[in-house]
Design a protein around this motif. Structure first.
Motif, PDB file in Angstrom:
ATOM      1  N   LYS A 569      82.063  58.394  83.203  1.00  0.00           N
ATOM      2  CA  LYS A 569      80.706  58.739  82.747  1.00  0.00           C
ATOM      3  C   LYS A 569      80.234  60.003  83.451  1.00  0.00           C
ATOM      4  CE  LYS A 569      78.740  54.574  80.906  1.00  0.00           C
ATOM      5  NZ  LYS A 569      78.773  55.014  79.536  1.00  0.00           N
ATOM      6  N   ILE A 580      63.338  61.927  86.331  1.00  0.00           N
ATOM      7  CA  ILE A 580      63.729  60.540  86.074  1.00  0.00           C
ATOM      8  C   ILE A 580      62.789  59.633  86.865  1.00  0.00           C
ATOM      9  CG2 ILE A 580      65.627  58.900  86.074  1.00  0.00           C
ATOM     10  CD1 ILE A 580      67.536  61.270  86.163  1.00  0.00           C
ATOM     11  N   LEU A 583      63.836  56.566  89.416  1.00  0.00           N
ATOM     12  CA  LEU A 583      64.647  56.710  90.633  1.00  0.00           C
ATOM     13  C   LEU A 583      63.778  56.684  91.884  1.00  0.00           C
ATOM     14  CD1 LEU A 583      67.198  59.544  89.765  1.00  0.00           C
ATOM     15  CD2 LEU A 583      67.671  57.119  90.041  1.00  0.00           C
ATOM     16  N   PRO A 610      72.694  50.618  93.912  1.00  0.00           N
ATOM     17  CA  PRO A 610      73.136  50.176  92.587  1.00  0.00           C
ATOM     18  C   PRO A 610      72.007  50.223  91.556  1.00  0.00           C
ATOM     19  CG  PRO A 610      73.973  48.692  94.265  1.00  0.00           C
ATOM     20  CD  PRO A 610      73.047  49.656  94.955  1.00  0.00           C
ATOM     21  N   ALA A 611      70.786  49.942  91.999  1.00  0.00           N
ATOM     22  CA  ALA A 611      69.665  49.976  91.059  1.00  0.00           C
ATOM     23  C   ALA A 611      69.441  51.413  90.569  1.00  0.00           C
ATOM     24  CB  ALA A 611      68.404  49.441  91.722  1.00  0.00           C
ATOM     25  N   SER A 614      71.869  52.084  87.901  1.00  0.00           N
ATOM     26  CA  SER A 614      71.451  51.483  86.636  1.00  0.00           C
ATOM     27  C   SER A 614      70.440  52.371  85.934  1.00  0.00           C
ATOM     28  CB  SER A 614      70.819  50.108  86.872  1.00  0.00           C
ATOM     29  OG  SER A 614      71.806  49.182  87.203  1.00  0.00           O
ATOM     30  N   VAL A 615      69.467  52.814  86.696  1.00  0.00           N
ATOM     31  CA  VAL A 615      68.428  53.672  86.133  1.00  0.00           C
ATOM     32  C   VAL A 615      69.054  54.949  85.572  1.00  0.00           C
ATOM     33  CG1 VAL A 615      66.448  55.125  86.724  1.00  0.00           C
ATOM     34  CG2 VAL A 615      66.593  52.782  87.597  1.00  0.00           C
ATOM     35  N   LEU A 617      72.100  55.385  84.510  1.00  0.00           N
ATOM     36  CA  LEU A 617      72.860  55.079  83.301  1.00  0.00           C
ATOM     37  C   LEU A 617      71.944  55.016  82.091  1.00  0.00           C
ATOM     38  CD1 LEU A 617      75.381  52.357  84.501  1.00  0.00           C
ATOM     39  CD2 LEU A 617      75.961  54.497  83.365  1.00  0.00           C
ATOM     40  N   VAL A 618      70.827  54.320  82.266  1.00  0.00           N
ATOM     41  CA  VAL A 618      69.892  54.187  81.158  1.00  0.00           C
ATOM     42  C   VAL A 618      69.335  55.559  80.788  1.00  0.00           C
ATOM     43  CG1 VAL A 618      67.651  53.248  80.475  1.00  0.00           C
ATOM     44  CG2 VAL A 618      69.296  51.810  81.687  1.00  0.00           C
ATOM     45  N   TYR A 619      69.007  56.342  81.793  1.00  0.00           N
ATOM     46  CA  TYR A 619      68.448  57.661  81.539  1.00  0.00           C
ATOM     47  C   TYR A 619      69.456  58.542  80.796  1.00  0.00           C
ATOM     48  CZ  TYR A 619      66.058  62.077  82.160  1.00  0.00           C
ATOM     49  OH  TYR A 619      65.427  63.267  81.929  1.00  0.00           O
ATOM     50  N   GLU A 621      71.832  57.642  78.857  1.00  0.00           N
ATOM     51  CA  GLU A 621      71.972  57.182  77.483  1.00  0.00           C
ATOM     52  C   GLU A 621      70.807  57.708  76.642  1.00  0.00           C
ATOM     53  OE1 GLU A 621      74.230  55.850  75.830  1.00  0.00           O
ATOM     54  OE2 GLU A 621      73.202  55.171  74.017  1.00  0.00           O
ATOM     55  N   GLN A 622      69.625  57.659  77.242  1.00  0.00           N
ATOM     56  CA  GLN A 622      68.424  58.166  76.592  1.00  0.00           C
ATOM     57  C   GLN A 622      68.603  59.665  76.289  1.00  0.00           C
ATOM     58  OE1 GLN A 622      65.194  57.983  79.299  1.00  0.00           O
ATOM     59  NE2 GLN A 622      63.594  58.105  77.752  1.00  0.00           N
TER      60      GLN A 622
END
Lengths: 631, 458
Positions: A569, A580, A583, A610-611, A614-615, A617-619, A621-622
């Motif tokens: 990724k 973002i 974060l 790790p959190a 996750s954030v 990754l979501v960002y 994708e957005q």
């Protein structure tokens, strides 16, 4: 006054172990390449220990070879003793180490360089880098000549603002009294490159004739020498080997050191640089491990045609008079004569987190760097980076996609990832414990792991690559055959098992299952394996390792699968972390500063949780979907 | 993209008629299939169609745990776009937890906060406009999880895990320095030295797991204070609770304040009884039910159990106590109902509008009703029951179990005579698993330990 301008594709600054590999890779890939050195006579110089390889470093050499580098071939030509370390341990930690004839090593490498097409060697000090629009344009030398190029690789080793210390005797030179490079640092700083100051050291060299070897233990090489290079035929390199010698320090030695600590530039605070913990000076050892009443000292020849001996284990920056006294307390060294004093050396290097994993500077396109300049230590670590930097410089000029070797593919990948991702506070040395997938990254399978990449790049020839493919298929076939060959609980088999103290069979099983038993080997199974074809030893080695340790190996393969997923990724370098919202502030700052290339790299930055990942990754994708929509 | 398999209770930890355990990821169906038995034996969930519902039982070692409906949704046509199984459970919250436990035991892992939604988004199931909301969800839940995770560990448990990690790290560092510097450090016979240590560590961790089972790992149980005049039966009531459940789990004497806490497990709820020692030691009313002390208790507590004596009339002391606790979560126990009664429920209700349960500690009557009320009170009150405590604990237990598995690998490697470098691979895993409980990673621990403890060098 007119300025002389010369044009090249690629400029290499430095001719140490990193510079040599970088220059060869670039020239061999067809690019017009020039390599600078402050002294032609110091090409591929080994200013410290007289050996190549060793634990985990041996792995690096094999990997360099599989990718088409020169180091393995060069040491195969010039070794005077060779030893496989850790043979009583698992295959993952077997490591080859060879004593080199230093002078021959250097000459042989020079010969290769001088006979490589497209490569020019130039003795001159590079004082400036030329940068335009955040891209490299070339370099300028002390005499004012400009060398324009599309890519530059900096491999300056320990030469930048180098300073050698022996007690309070300080000289502003590079290793071995060679001229230091005193200007380049300023030019780099002017281009906003962040610099560190590191320190390392080397022990004394002594006259062989002044040493009493009868008081020491002899350390011989292996009976059968195994080559480093996959293209060297082992039959060609069997020769008489030279011994090393082992002796020990004692309380008298330690007493002298303790009494004179105030005269050590480190303990007196004169040295500012950060030294490596893994190769402490003898004074460090005595202070830090005061419970040990002796330390090992290895006496190693520096070459066939020299009387100089390297005193391994006793590097020091104490003043000369203390050095003489302390060395003479060691059994066998009572009458020693020192040819070269031990010294500590300080030098400028960069914070390697300014680099991408391609070893290109994030902020200066086309500028690459490798070796001790990047904060590593060791010949092998330098060569490995030099090779990758040279390859990528060439690929960049050719407009081809640059390569990144990841942590699951090679120690080289671990080395570079650690350098460009982690906060290195001392010269970085390779260690097997740094590799999380070391069962897969063995020195015995470096060709199977990497030669395909070397072939694709263009540094490994077709013939050699085809040999590899053949080897690969033989390994596969033999493993399948052993997995599929059933053996029953027949009297012959039971007798065989009984003979080898192995549990008798209750049901039928496969030859592979039998091979998994610790007490049985491929060689032993020959007796009950009638259909076996004759195979080469290196094929058998792979078959045996893969079957014997299949449980562990498949576990690590599963971990690699997980690892690859987030490594793939990629993070676009246009990302603005400040935007973002989810974060944490710490993560934002760190990510913005280091600009990781992938989610995988981001996850290895300390302070990124790790959190946060996750954030992210979501960002991403957005971000991706927005981009798709706007198309 | 293939993903590892995650699981969680999707309905929240409330006692509803039906609760749902959701499992998502590449092995979701395989995992549930292992613990599912259809009403008529032999149905294989791996063979059923997507979007079908199956009636049967969740089984643990041939024991029926619950009667369930299992819904199979194959990716990409599910919420997360992965293979998803939803287990509709009927047996109440404890059974639901047990089922989640089984799912985890069979190879899934507890979902990270917001992870189902995260996956749904990453796999394209959630609209772009919701991205911010997804990020907020991840954040909100994570902040909470972070805060509670380590706080929940008992100080003593934290210390023990830390000690175990230190021991393991030392062994790894020793092995690794010997591998890196074989000429300086020898590994001869290290296996036989290591083996007893590993066995002891496995035993230690097993003890920790056992204490997890009865709740010892949970620090933040429901902070409970028992109040009442002397001789109303506070101590005997407490003894009854403890005796019946055989579950005294910890006795940590506070070092700064002279407070003693005991945590007991009741119907899956952890009650941390505060200052019970005081209550048990002395019945001196002046000292123990002083107004100040009672007020302090009342401030601290999540639950107050007020015990009154049914065989005597309420007096001023009772009224004082009742005034102090009138706006707290309180259960009133009217004890000694085995004797002729002088106080009844309505007498209390005049002063205190709380649930009153008649009990007799002596005859062991009313205890069941008390426990039911307890479950009612806390399972229905989401604010009070802390989902996170449970989730974190299952995570902790899982970490411990994985650490044991890794250590057992080491044992096996030693016994089979594998080379030493294999030991450290599994030791590193166990080090990491234990670290995950404490929220600590490996980072440079090993390299630092190697340089710290062992003299390497050329």
């Amino acid at each position: 006054m007119s300025i002389q301008i010369e044009k090249y594709d690629v400029v290499i600054v430095g001719a140490g172990h990193a510079g040599c590999e970088a220059a060869l890779a670039s020239a061999r890939l067809g690019l017009n390449t020039i390599m600078f050195t402050v002294s032609i006579d110091s090409i591929a110089l080994m200013p410290c220990n007289p050996n190549i390889g060793g634990t985990s470093k041996g792995h690096l050499v094999r990997e360099i070879d599989a990718l088409g580098g020169e180091m393995g071939k060069n040491i195969d030509r010039t070794f005077i003793q060779s030893k496989m370390l850790n043979v009583s341990k698992g295959p993952a930690v077997h490591s080859l180490r060879a004593q080199a004839d230093k002078s021959e090593y250097s000459k042989s490498m020079r010969r290769v360089l001088e006979n490589t097409e497209n490569l020019t060697i130039k003795q001159a000090e590079v004082t400036e880098i030329i940068v335009k629009n955040e891209s490299i344009g070339g370099v300028r030398t002390y005499t004012g000549t400009e060398y324009h190029a599309k890519a530059v690789v900096l491999c300056t080793g320990t030469y930048l603002k180098a300073r050698c210390l022996c007690g309070n005797a300080i000289t502003h030179t590079g290793p071995n009294g060679l001229q230091a490079a005193n200007f380049l640092t300023e030019s780099l700083k002017n281009n906003r490159v962040e610099m560190f100051r590191f320190k390392t050291g080397t022990p004394a060299r002594m006259d062989k004739r002044s040493i009493d070897f009868s008081k020491m233990e002899e350390q011989k090489g292996d009976e059968r020498v195994i080559p480093f290079s996959f293209s060297t035929d082992s039959d060609d390199i069997q020769k008489e080997q030279i011994s090393c010698w082992l002796t020990y320090t004692n309380e008298n030695t330690h007493e002298i050191i303790r009494k004179n600590l105030d005269r050590s530039p480190i303990y007196a605070g004169i040295i500012e640089g950060t030294g490596p913990r893994y190769c402490p000076s003898i004074e460090d050892k005595v202070v830090k491990f005061s419970d040990k009443n002796r330390h090992q000292v290895f006496i190693e020849p520096e070459g066939l045609y020299t009387n100089e001996m390297y005193i391994g284990g006793m590097s020091s920056s104490l003043p000369e008079d203390v050095q003489i006294k302390m060395y003479r307390t060691v059994p066998g060294l009572e009458k020693c004569k020192i040819v070269r004093n031990a010294y500590a050396i300080e030098y400028d290097c960069i914070n390697a987190r300014q680099l991408n994993p391609t070893l290109e500077f994030k902020e200066i396109k086309g500028l690459f760097s490798a070796g001790q300049f990047n904060g590593s230590s060791g010949y092998e670590e330098a060569a490995a980076q030099g090779l990758i930097a040279g390859i990528n410089a060439a690929l960049k000029v050719k407009n081809r996609e640059m390569i990144v070797i990841d942590r699951s593919e090679a120690y080289i990948g671990v080395l570079i990832d650690d350098l460009v991702t982690k906060d290195n506070k001392e010269p970085y040395r390779m260690m097997t414990s740094r590799s999380e997938y070391r069962l897969l990254l063995r020195q015995d399978n470096a060709d199977l792991r990497l030669m395909k990449i070397g072939f694709k790049i263009g540094l490994v020839g077709k013939e050699q690559y085809e040999k590899l493919i053949e080897k690969q298929s033989q390994i596969g076939q033999e493993i399948r055959r052993l997995e599929n060959t059933r053996v029953g609980a027949s009297p012959v088999i039971q007798q065989f098992l009984a003979d080898h103290n192995s549990t008798l069979l209750k049901n039928g099983t496969s030859l592979a299952e039998l091979l998994r038993r610790p007490e049985l080997t491929y060689e032993l199974l020959k007796e009950i394996d009638k259909e076996r074809m004759k195979l080469k030893w290196d094929v058998i080695e792979q078959v045996e390792i893969n079957i014997k340790y299949s449980g562990y190996i498949s576990r690590q393969l599963r971990q690699v699968e997980q690892f690859k997923k987030i490594e793939k990724k990629k993070i676009p370098d246009t990302l603005i972390y400040d935007e973002i919202s989810g974060l944490r502030i710490e993560a934002k700052q760190k990510l913005a500063k280091f600009r990781p290339v992938s989610i995988g790299q981001a996850s290895r930055i300390s302070g990124v949780s790790p959190a946060d990942i996750s954030v992210l990754l979501v960002y991403l994708e957005q971000y991706r979907r927005y981009k798709n929509e706007s198309k | 993209m293939k993903n590892d398999t995650i699981a969680a209770i999707a309905t929240g930890l409330v006692n509803a008629g039906i609760s749902i355990v959701r499992v998502s990821g590449e092995n979701a169906i395989i995992i549930v299939n292992k613990i599912f038995q259809s009403k008529r034996e032999g149905k294989n969930l791996l063979a059923v169609k997507s979007h079908t519902i199956h009636y049967g039982y969740i089984i643990d070692e041939n024991q029926i745990i619950d009667e369930v409906l299992v819904m199979i949704m194959k990716g990409p046509n599910s919420y997360t776009a992965e293979d998803t199984v939803e287990i509709n459970c009927h047996g109440g919250i404890l059974i639901t937890r047990k089922i989640l436990d089984l799912v985890i035991g069979n190879g899934a892992r507890i979902a990270e906060p917001g992870e189902f939604t995260k996956r749904a988004f990453l796999n394209g199931r959630i609209d772009l406009t919701k991205a911010e909301a997804v990020i907020d969800l991840i954040n909100a839940k994570n902040n909470f999880a972070l805060k509670s995770s380590i706080r929940q560990l008992q100080g003593s448990v934290y210390k023990r895990i830390k000690e175990l990690r230190e021991k393991i790290l030392y062994h790894i560092a020793f092995i690794e320095s010997a591998l890196d510097d074989p000429e300086h450090i020898s590994l001869d016979n290290y296996g036989s030295k290591l083996l007893p240590d590993i066995k002891n560590m496995v035993m230690d961790i097993n003890k920790l797991i056992a204490s997890y089972e009865n709740g010892k790992l949970i620090k933040e149980g429901i902070r409970t204070v028992i109040v009442g005049k002397p001789n109303v039966g506070k101590s005997s009531f407490l003894n009854l609770l403890i005796g019946e459940e055989k579950a005294i789990v910890t006795e940590v004497a506070g070092t700064t304040r002279d407070v003693i806490e005991e945590t007991i497990q009741l119907k899956g709820l952890a009650l941390t009884l505060i200052d019970t020692a005081g209550i048990r030691e002395t019945d001196d009313i002046v000292e123990k039910i002083g107004v100040e002390k009672a007020r302090k208790f009342a401030e601290d507590a999540d639950l107050i159990i007020y015990i009154a004596d049914a065989s005597v009339k309420l007096d001023e002391d009772d009224k004082t106590i009742m005034r102090l606790i009138e706006d707290k979560n309180t259960i009133v126990l009217l004890n000694k109902t085995d004797l002729p009664g002088l106080t009844v429920e309505s007498d209390i209700k005049m002063f205190l509008n709380k649930k009153v349960i008649e009990i007799s500690v002596k005859d062991k009557k009313g205890i069941k009703e008390f426990e039911e009320e307890l479950v009612n009170m806390f399972s229905l009150n989401e604010k009070m029951i802390n989902d996170q405590i449970y989730i974190t604990n299952i995570r902790h237990k899982n970490g411990l179990l994985k650490a044991i598995t890794s250590l057992q690998f080491v044992e096996k490697s030693i016994e089979e005579g594998l080379p030493e470098d294999f030991y450290s691979i599994d030791l590193m895993d166990s080090y990491r698993f234990l670290g995950s409980i404490l929220g600590e990673e490996m980072e440079d621990d090993l390299v630092n330990e190697i340089f710290e403890k062992f003299c390497m060098g050329k």
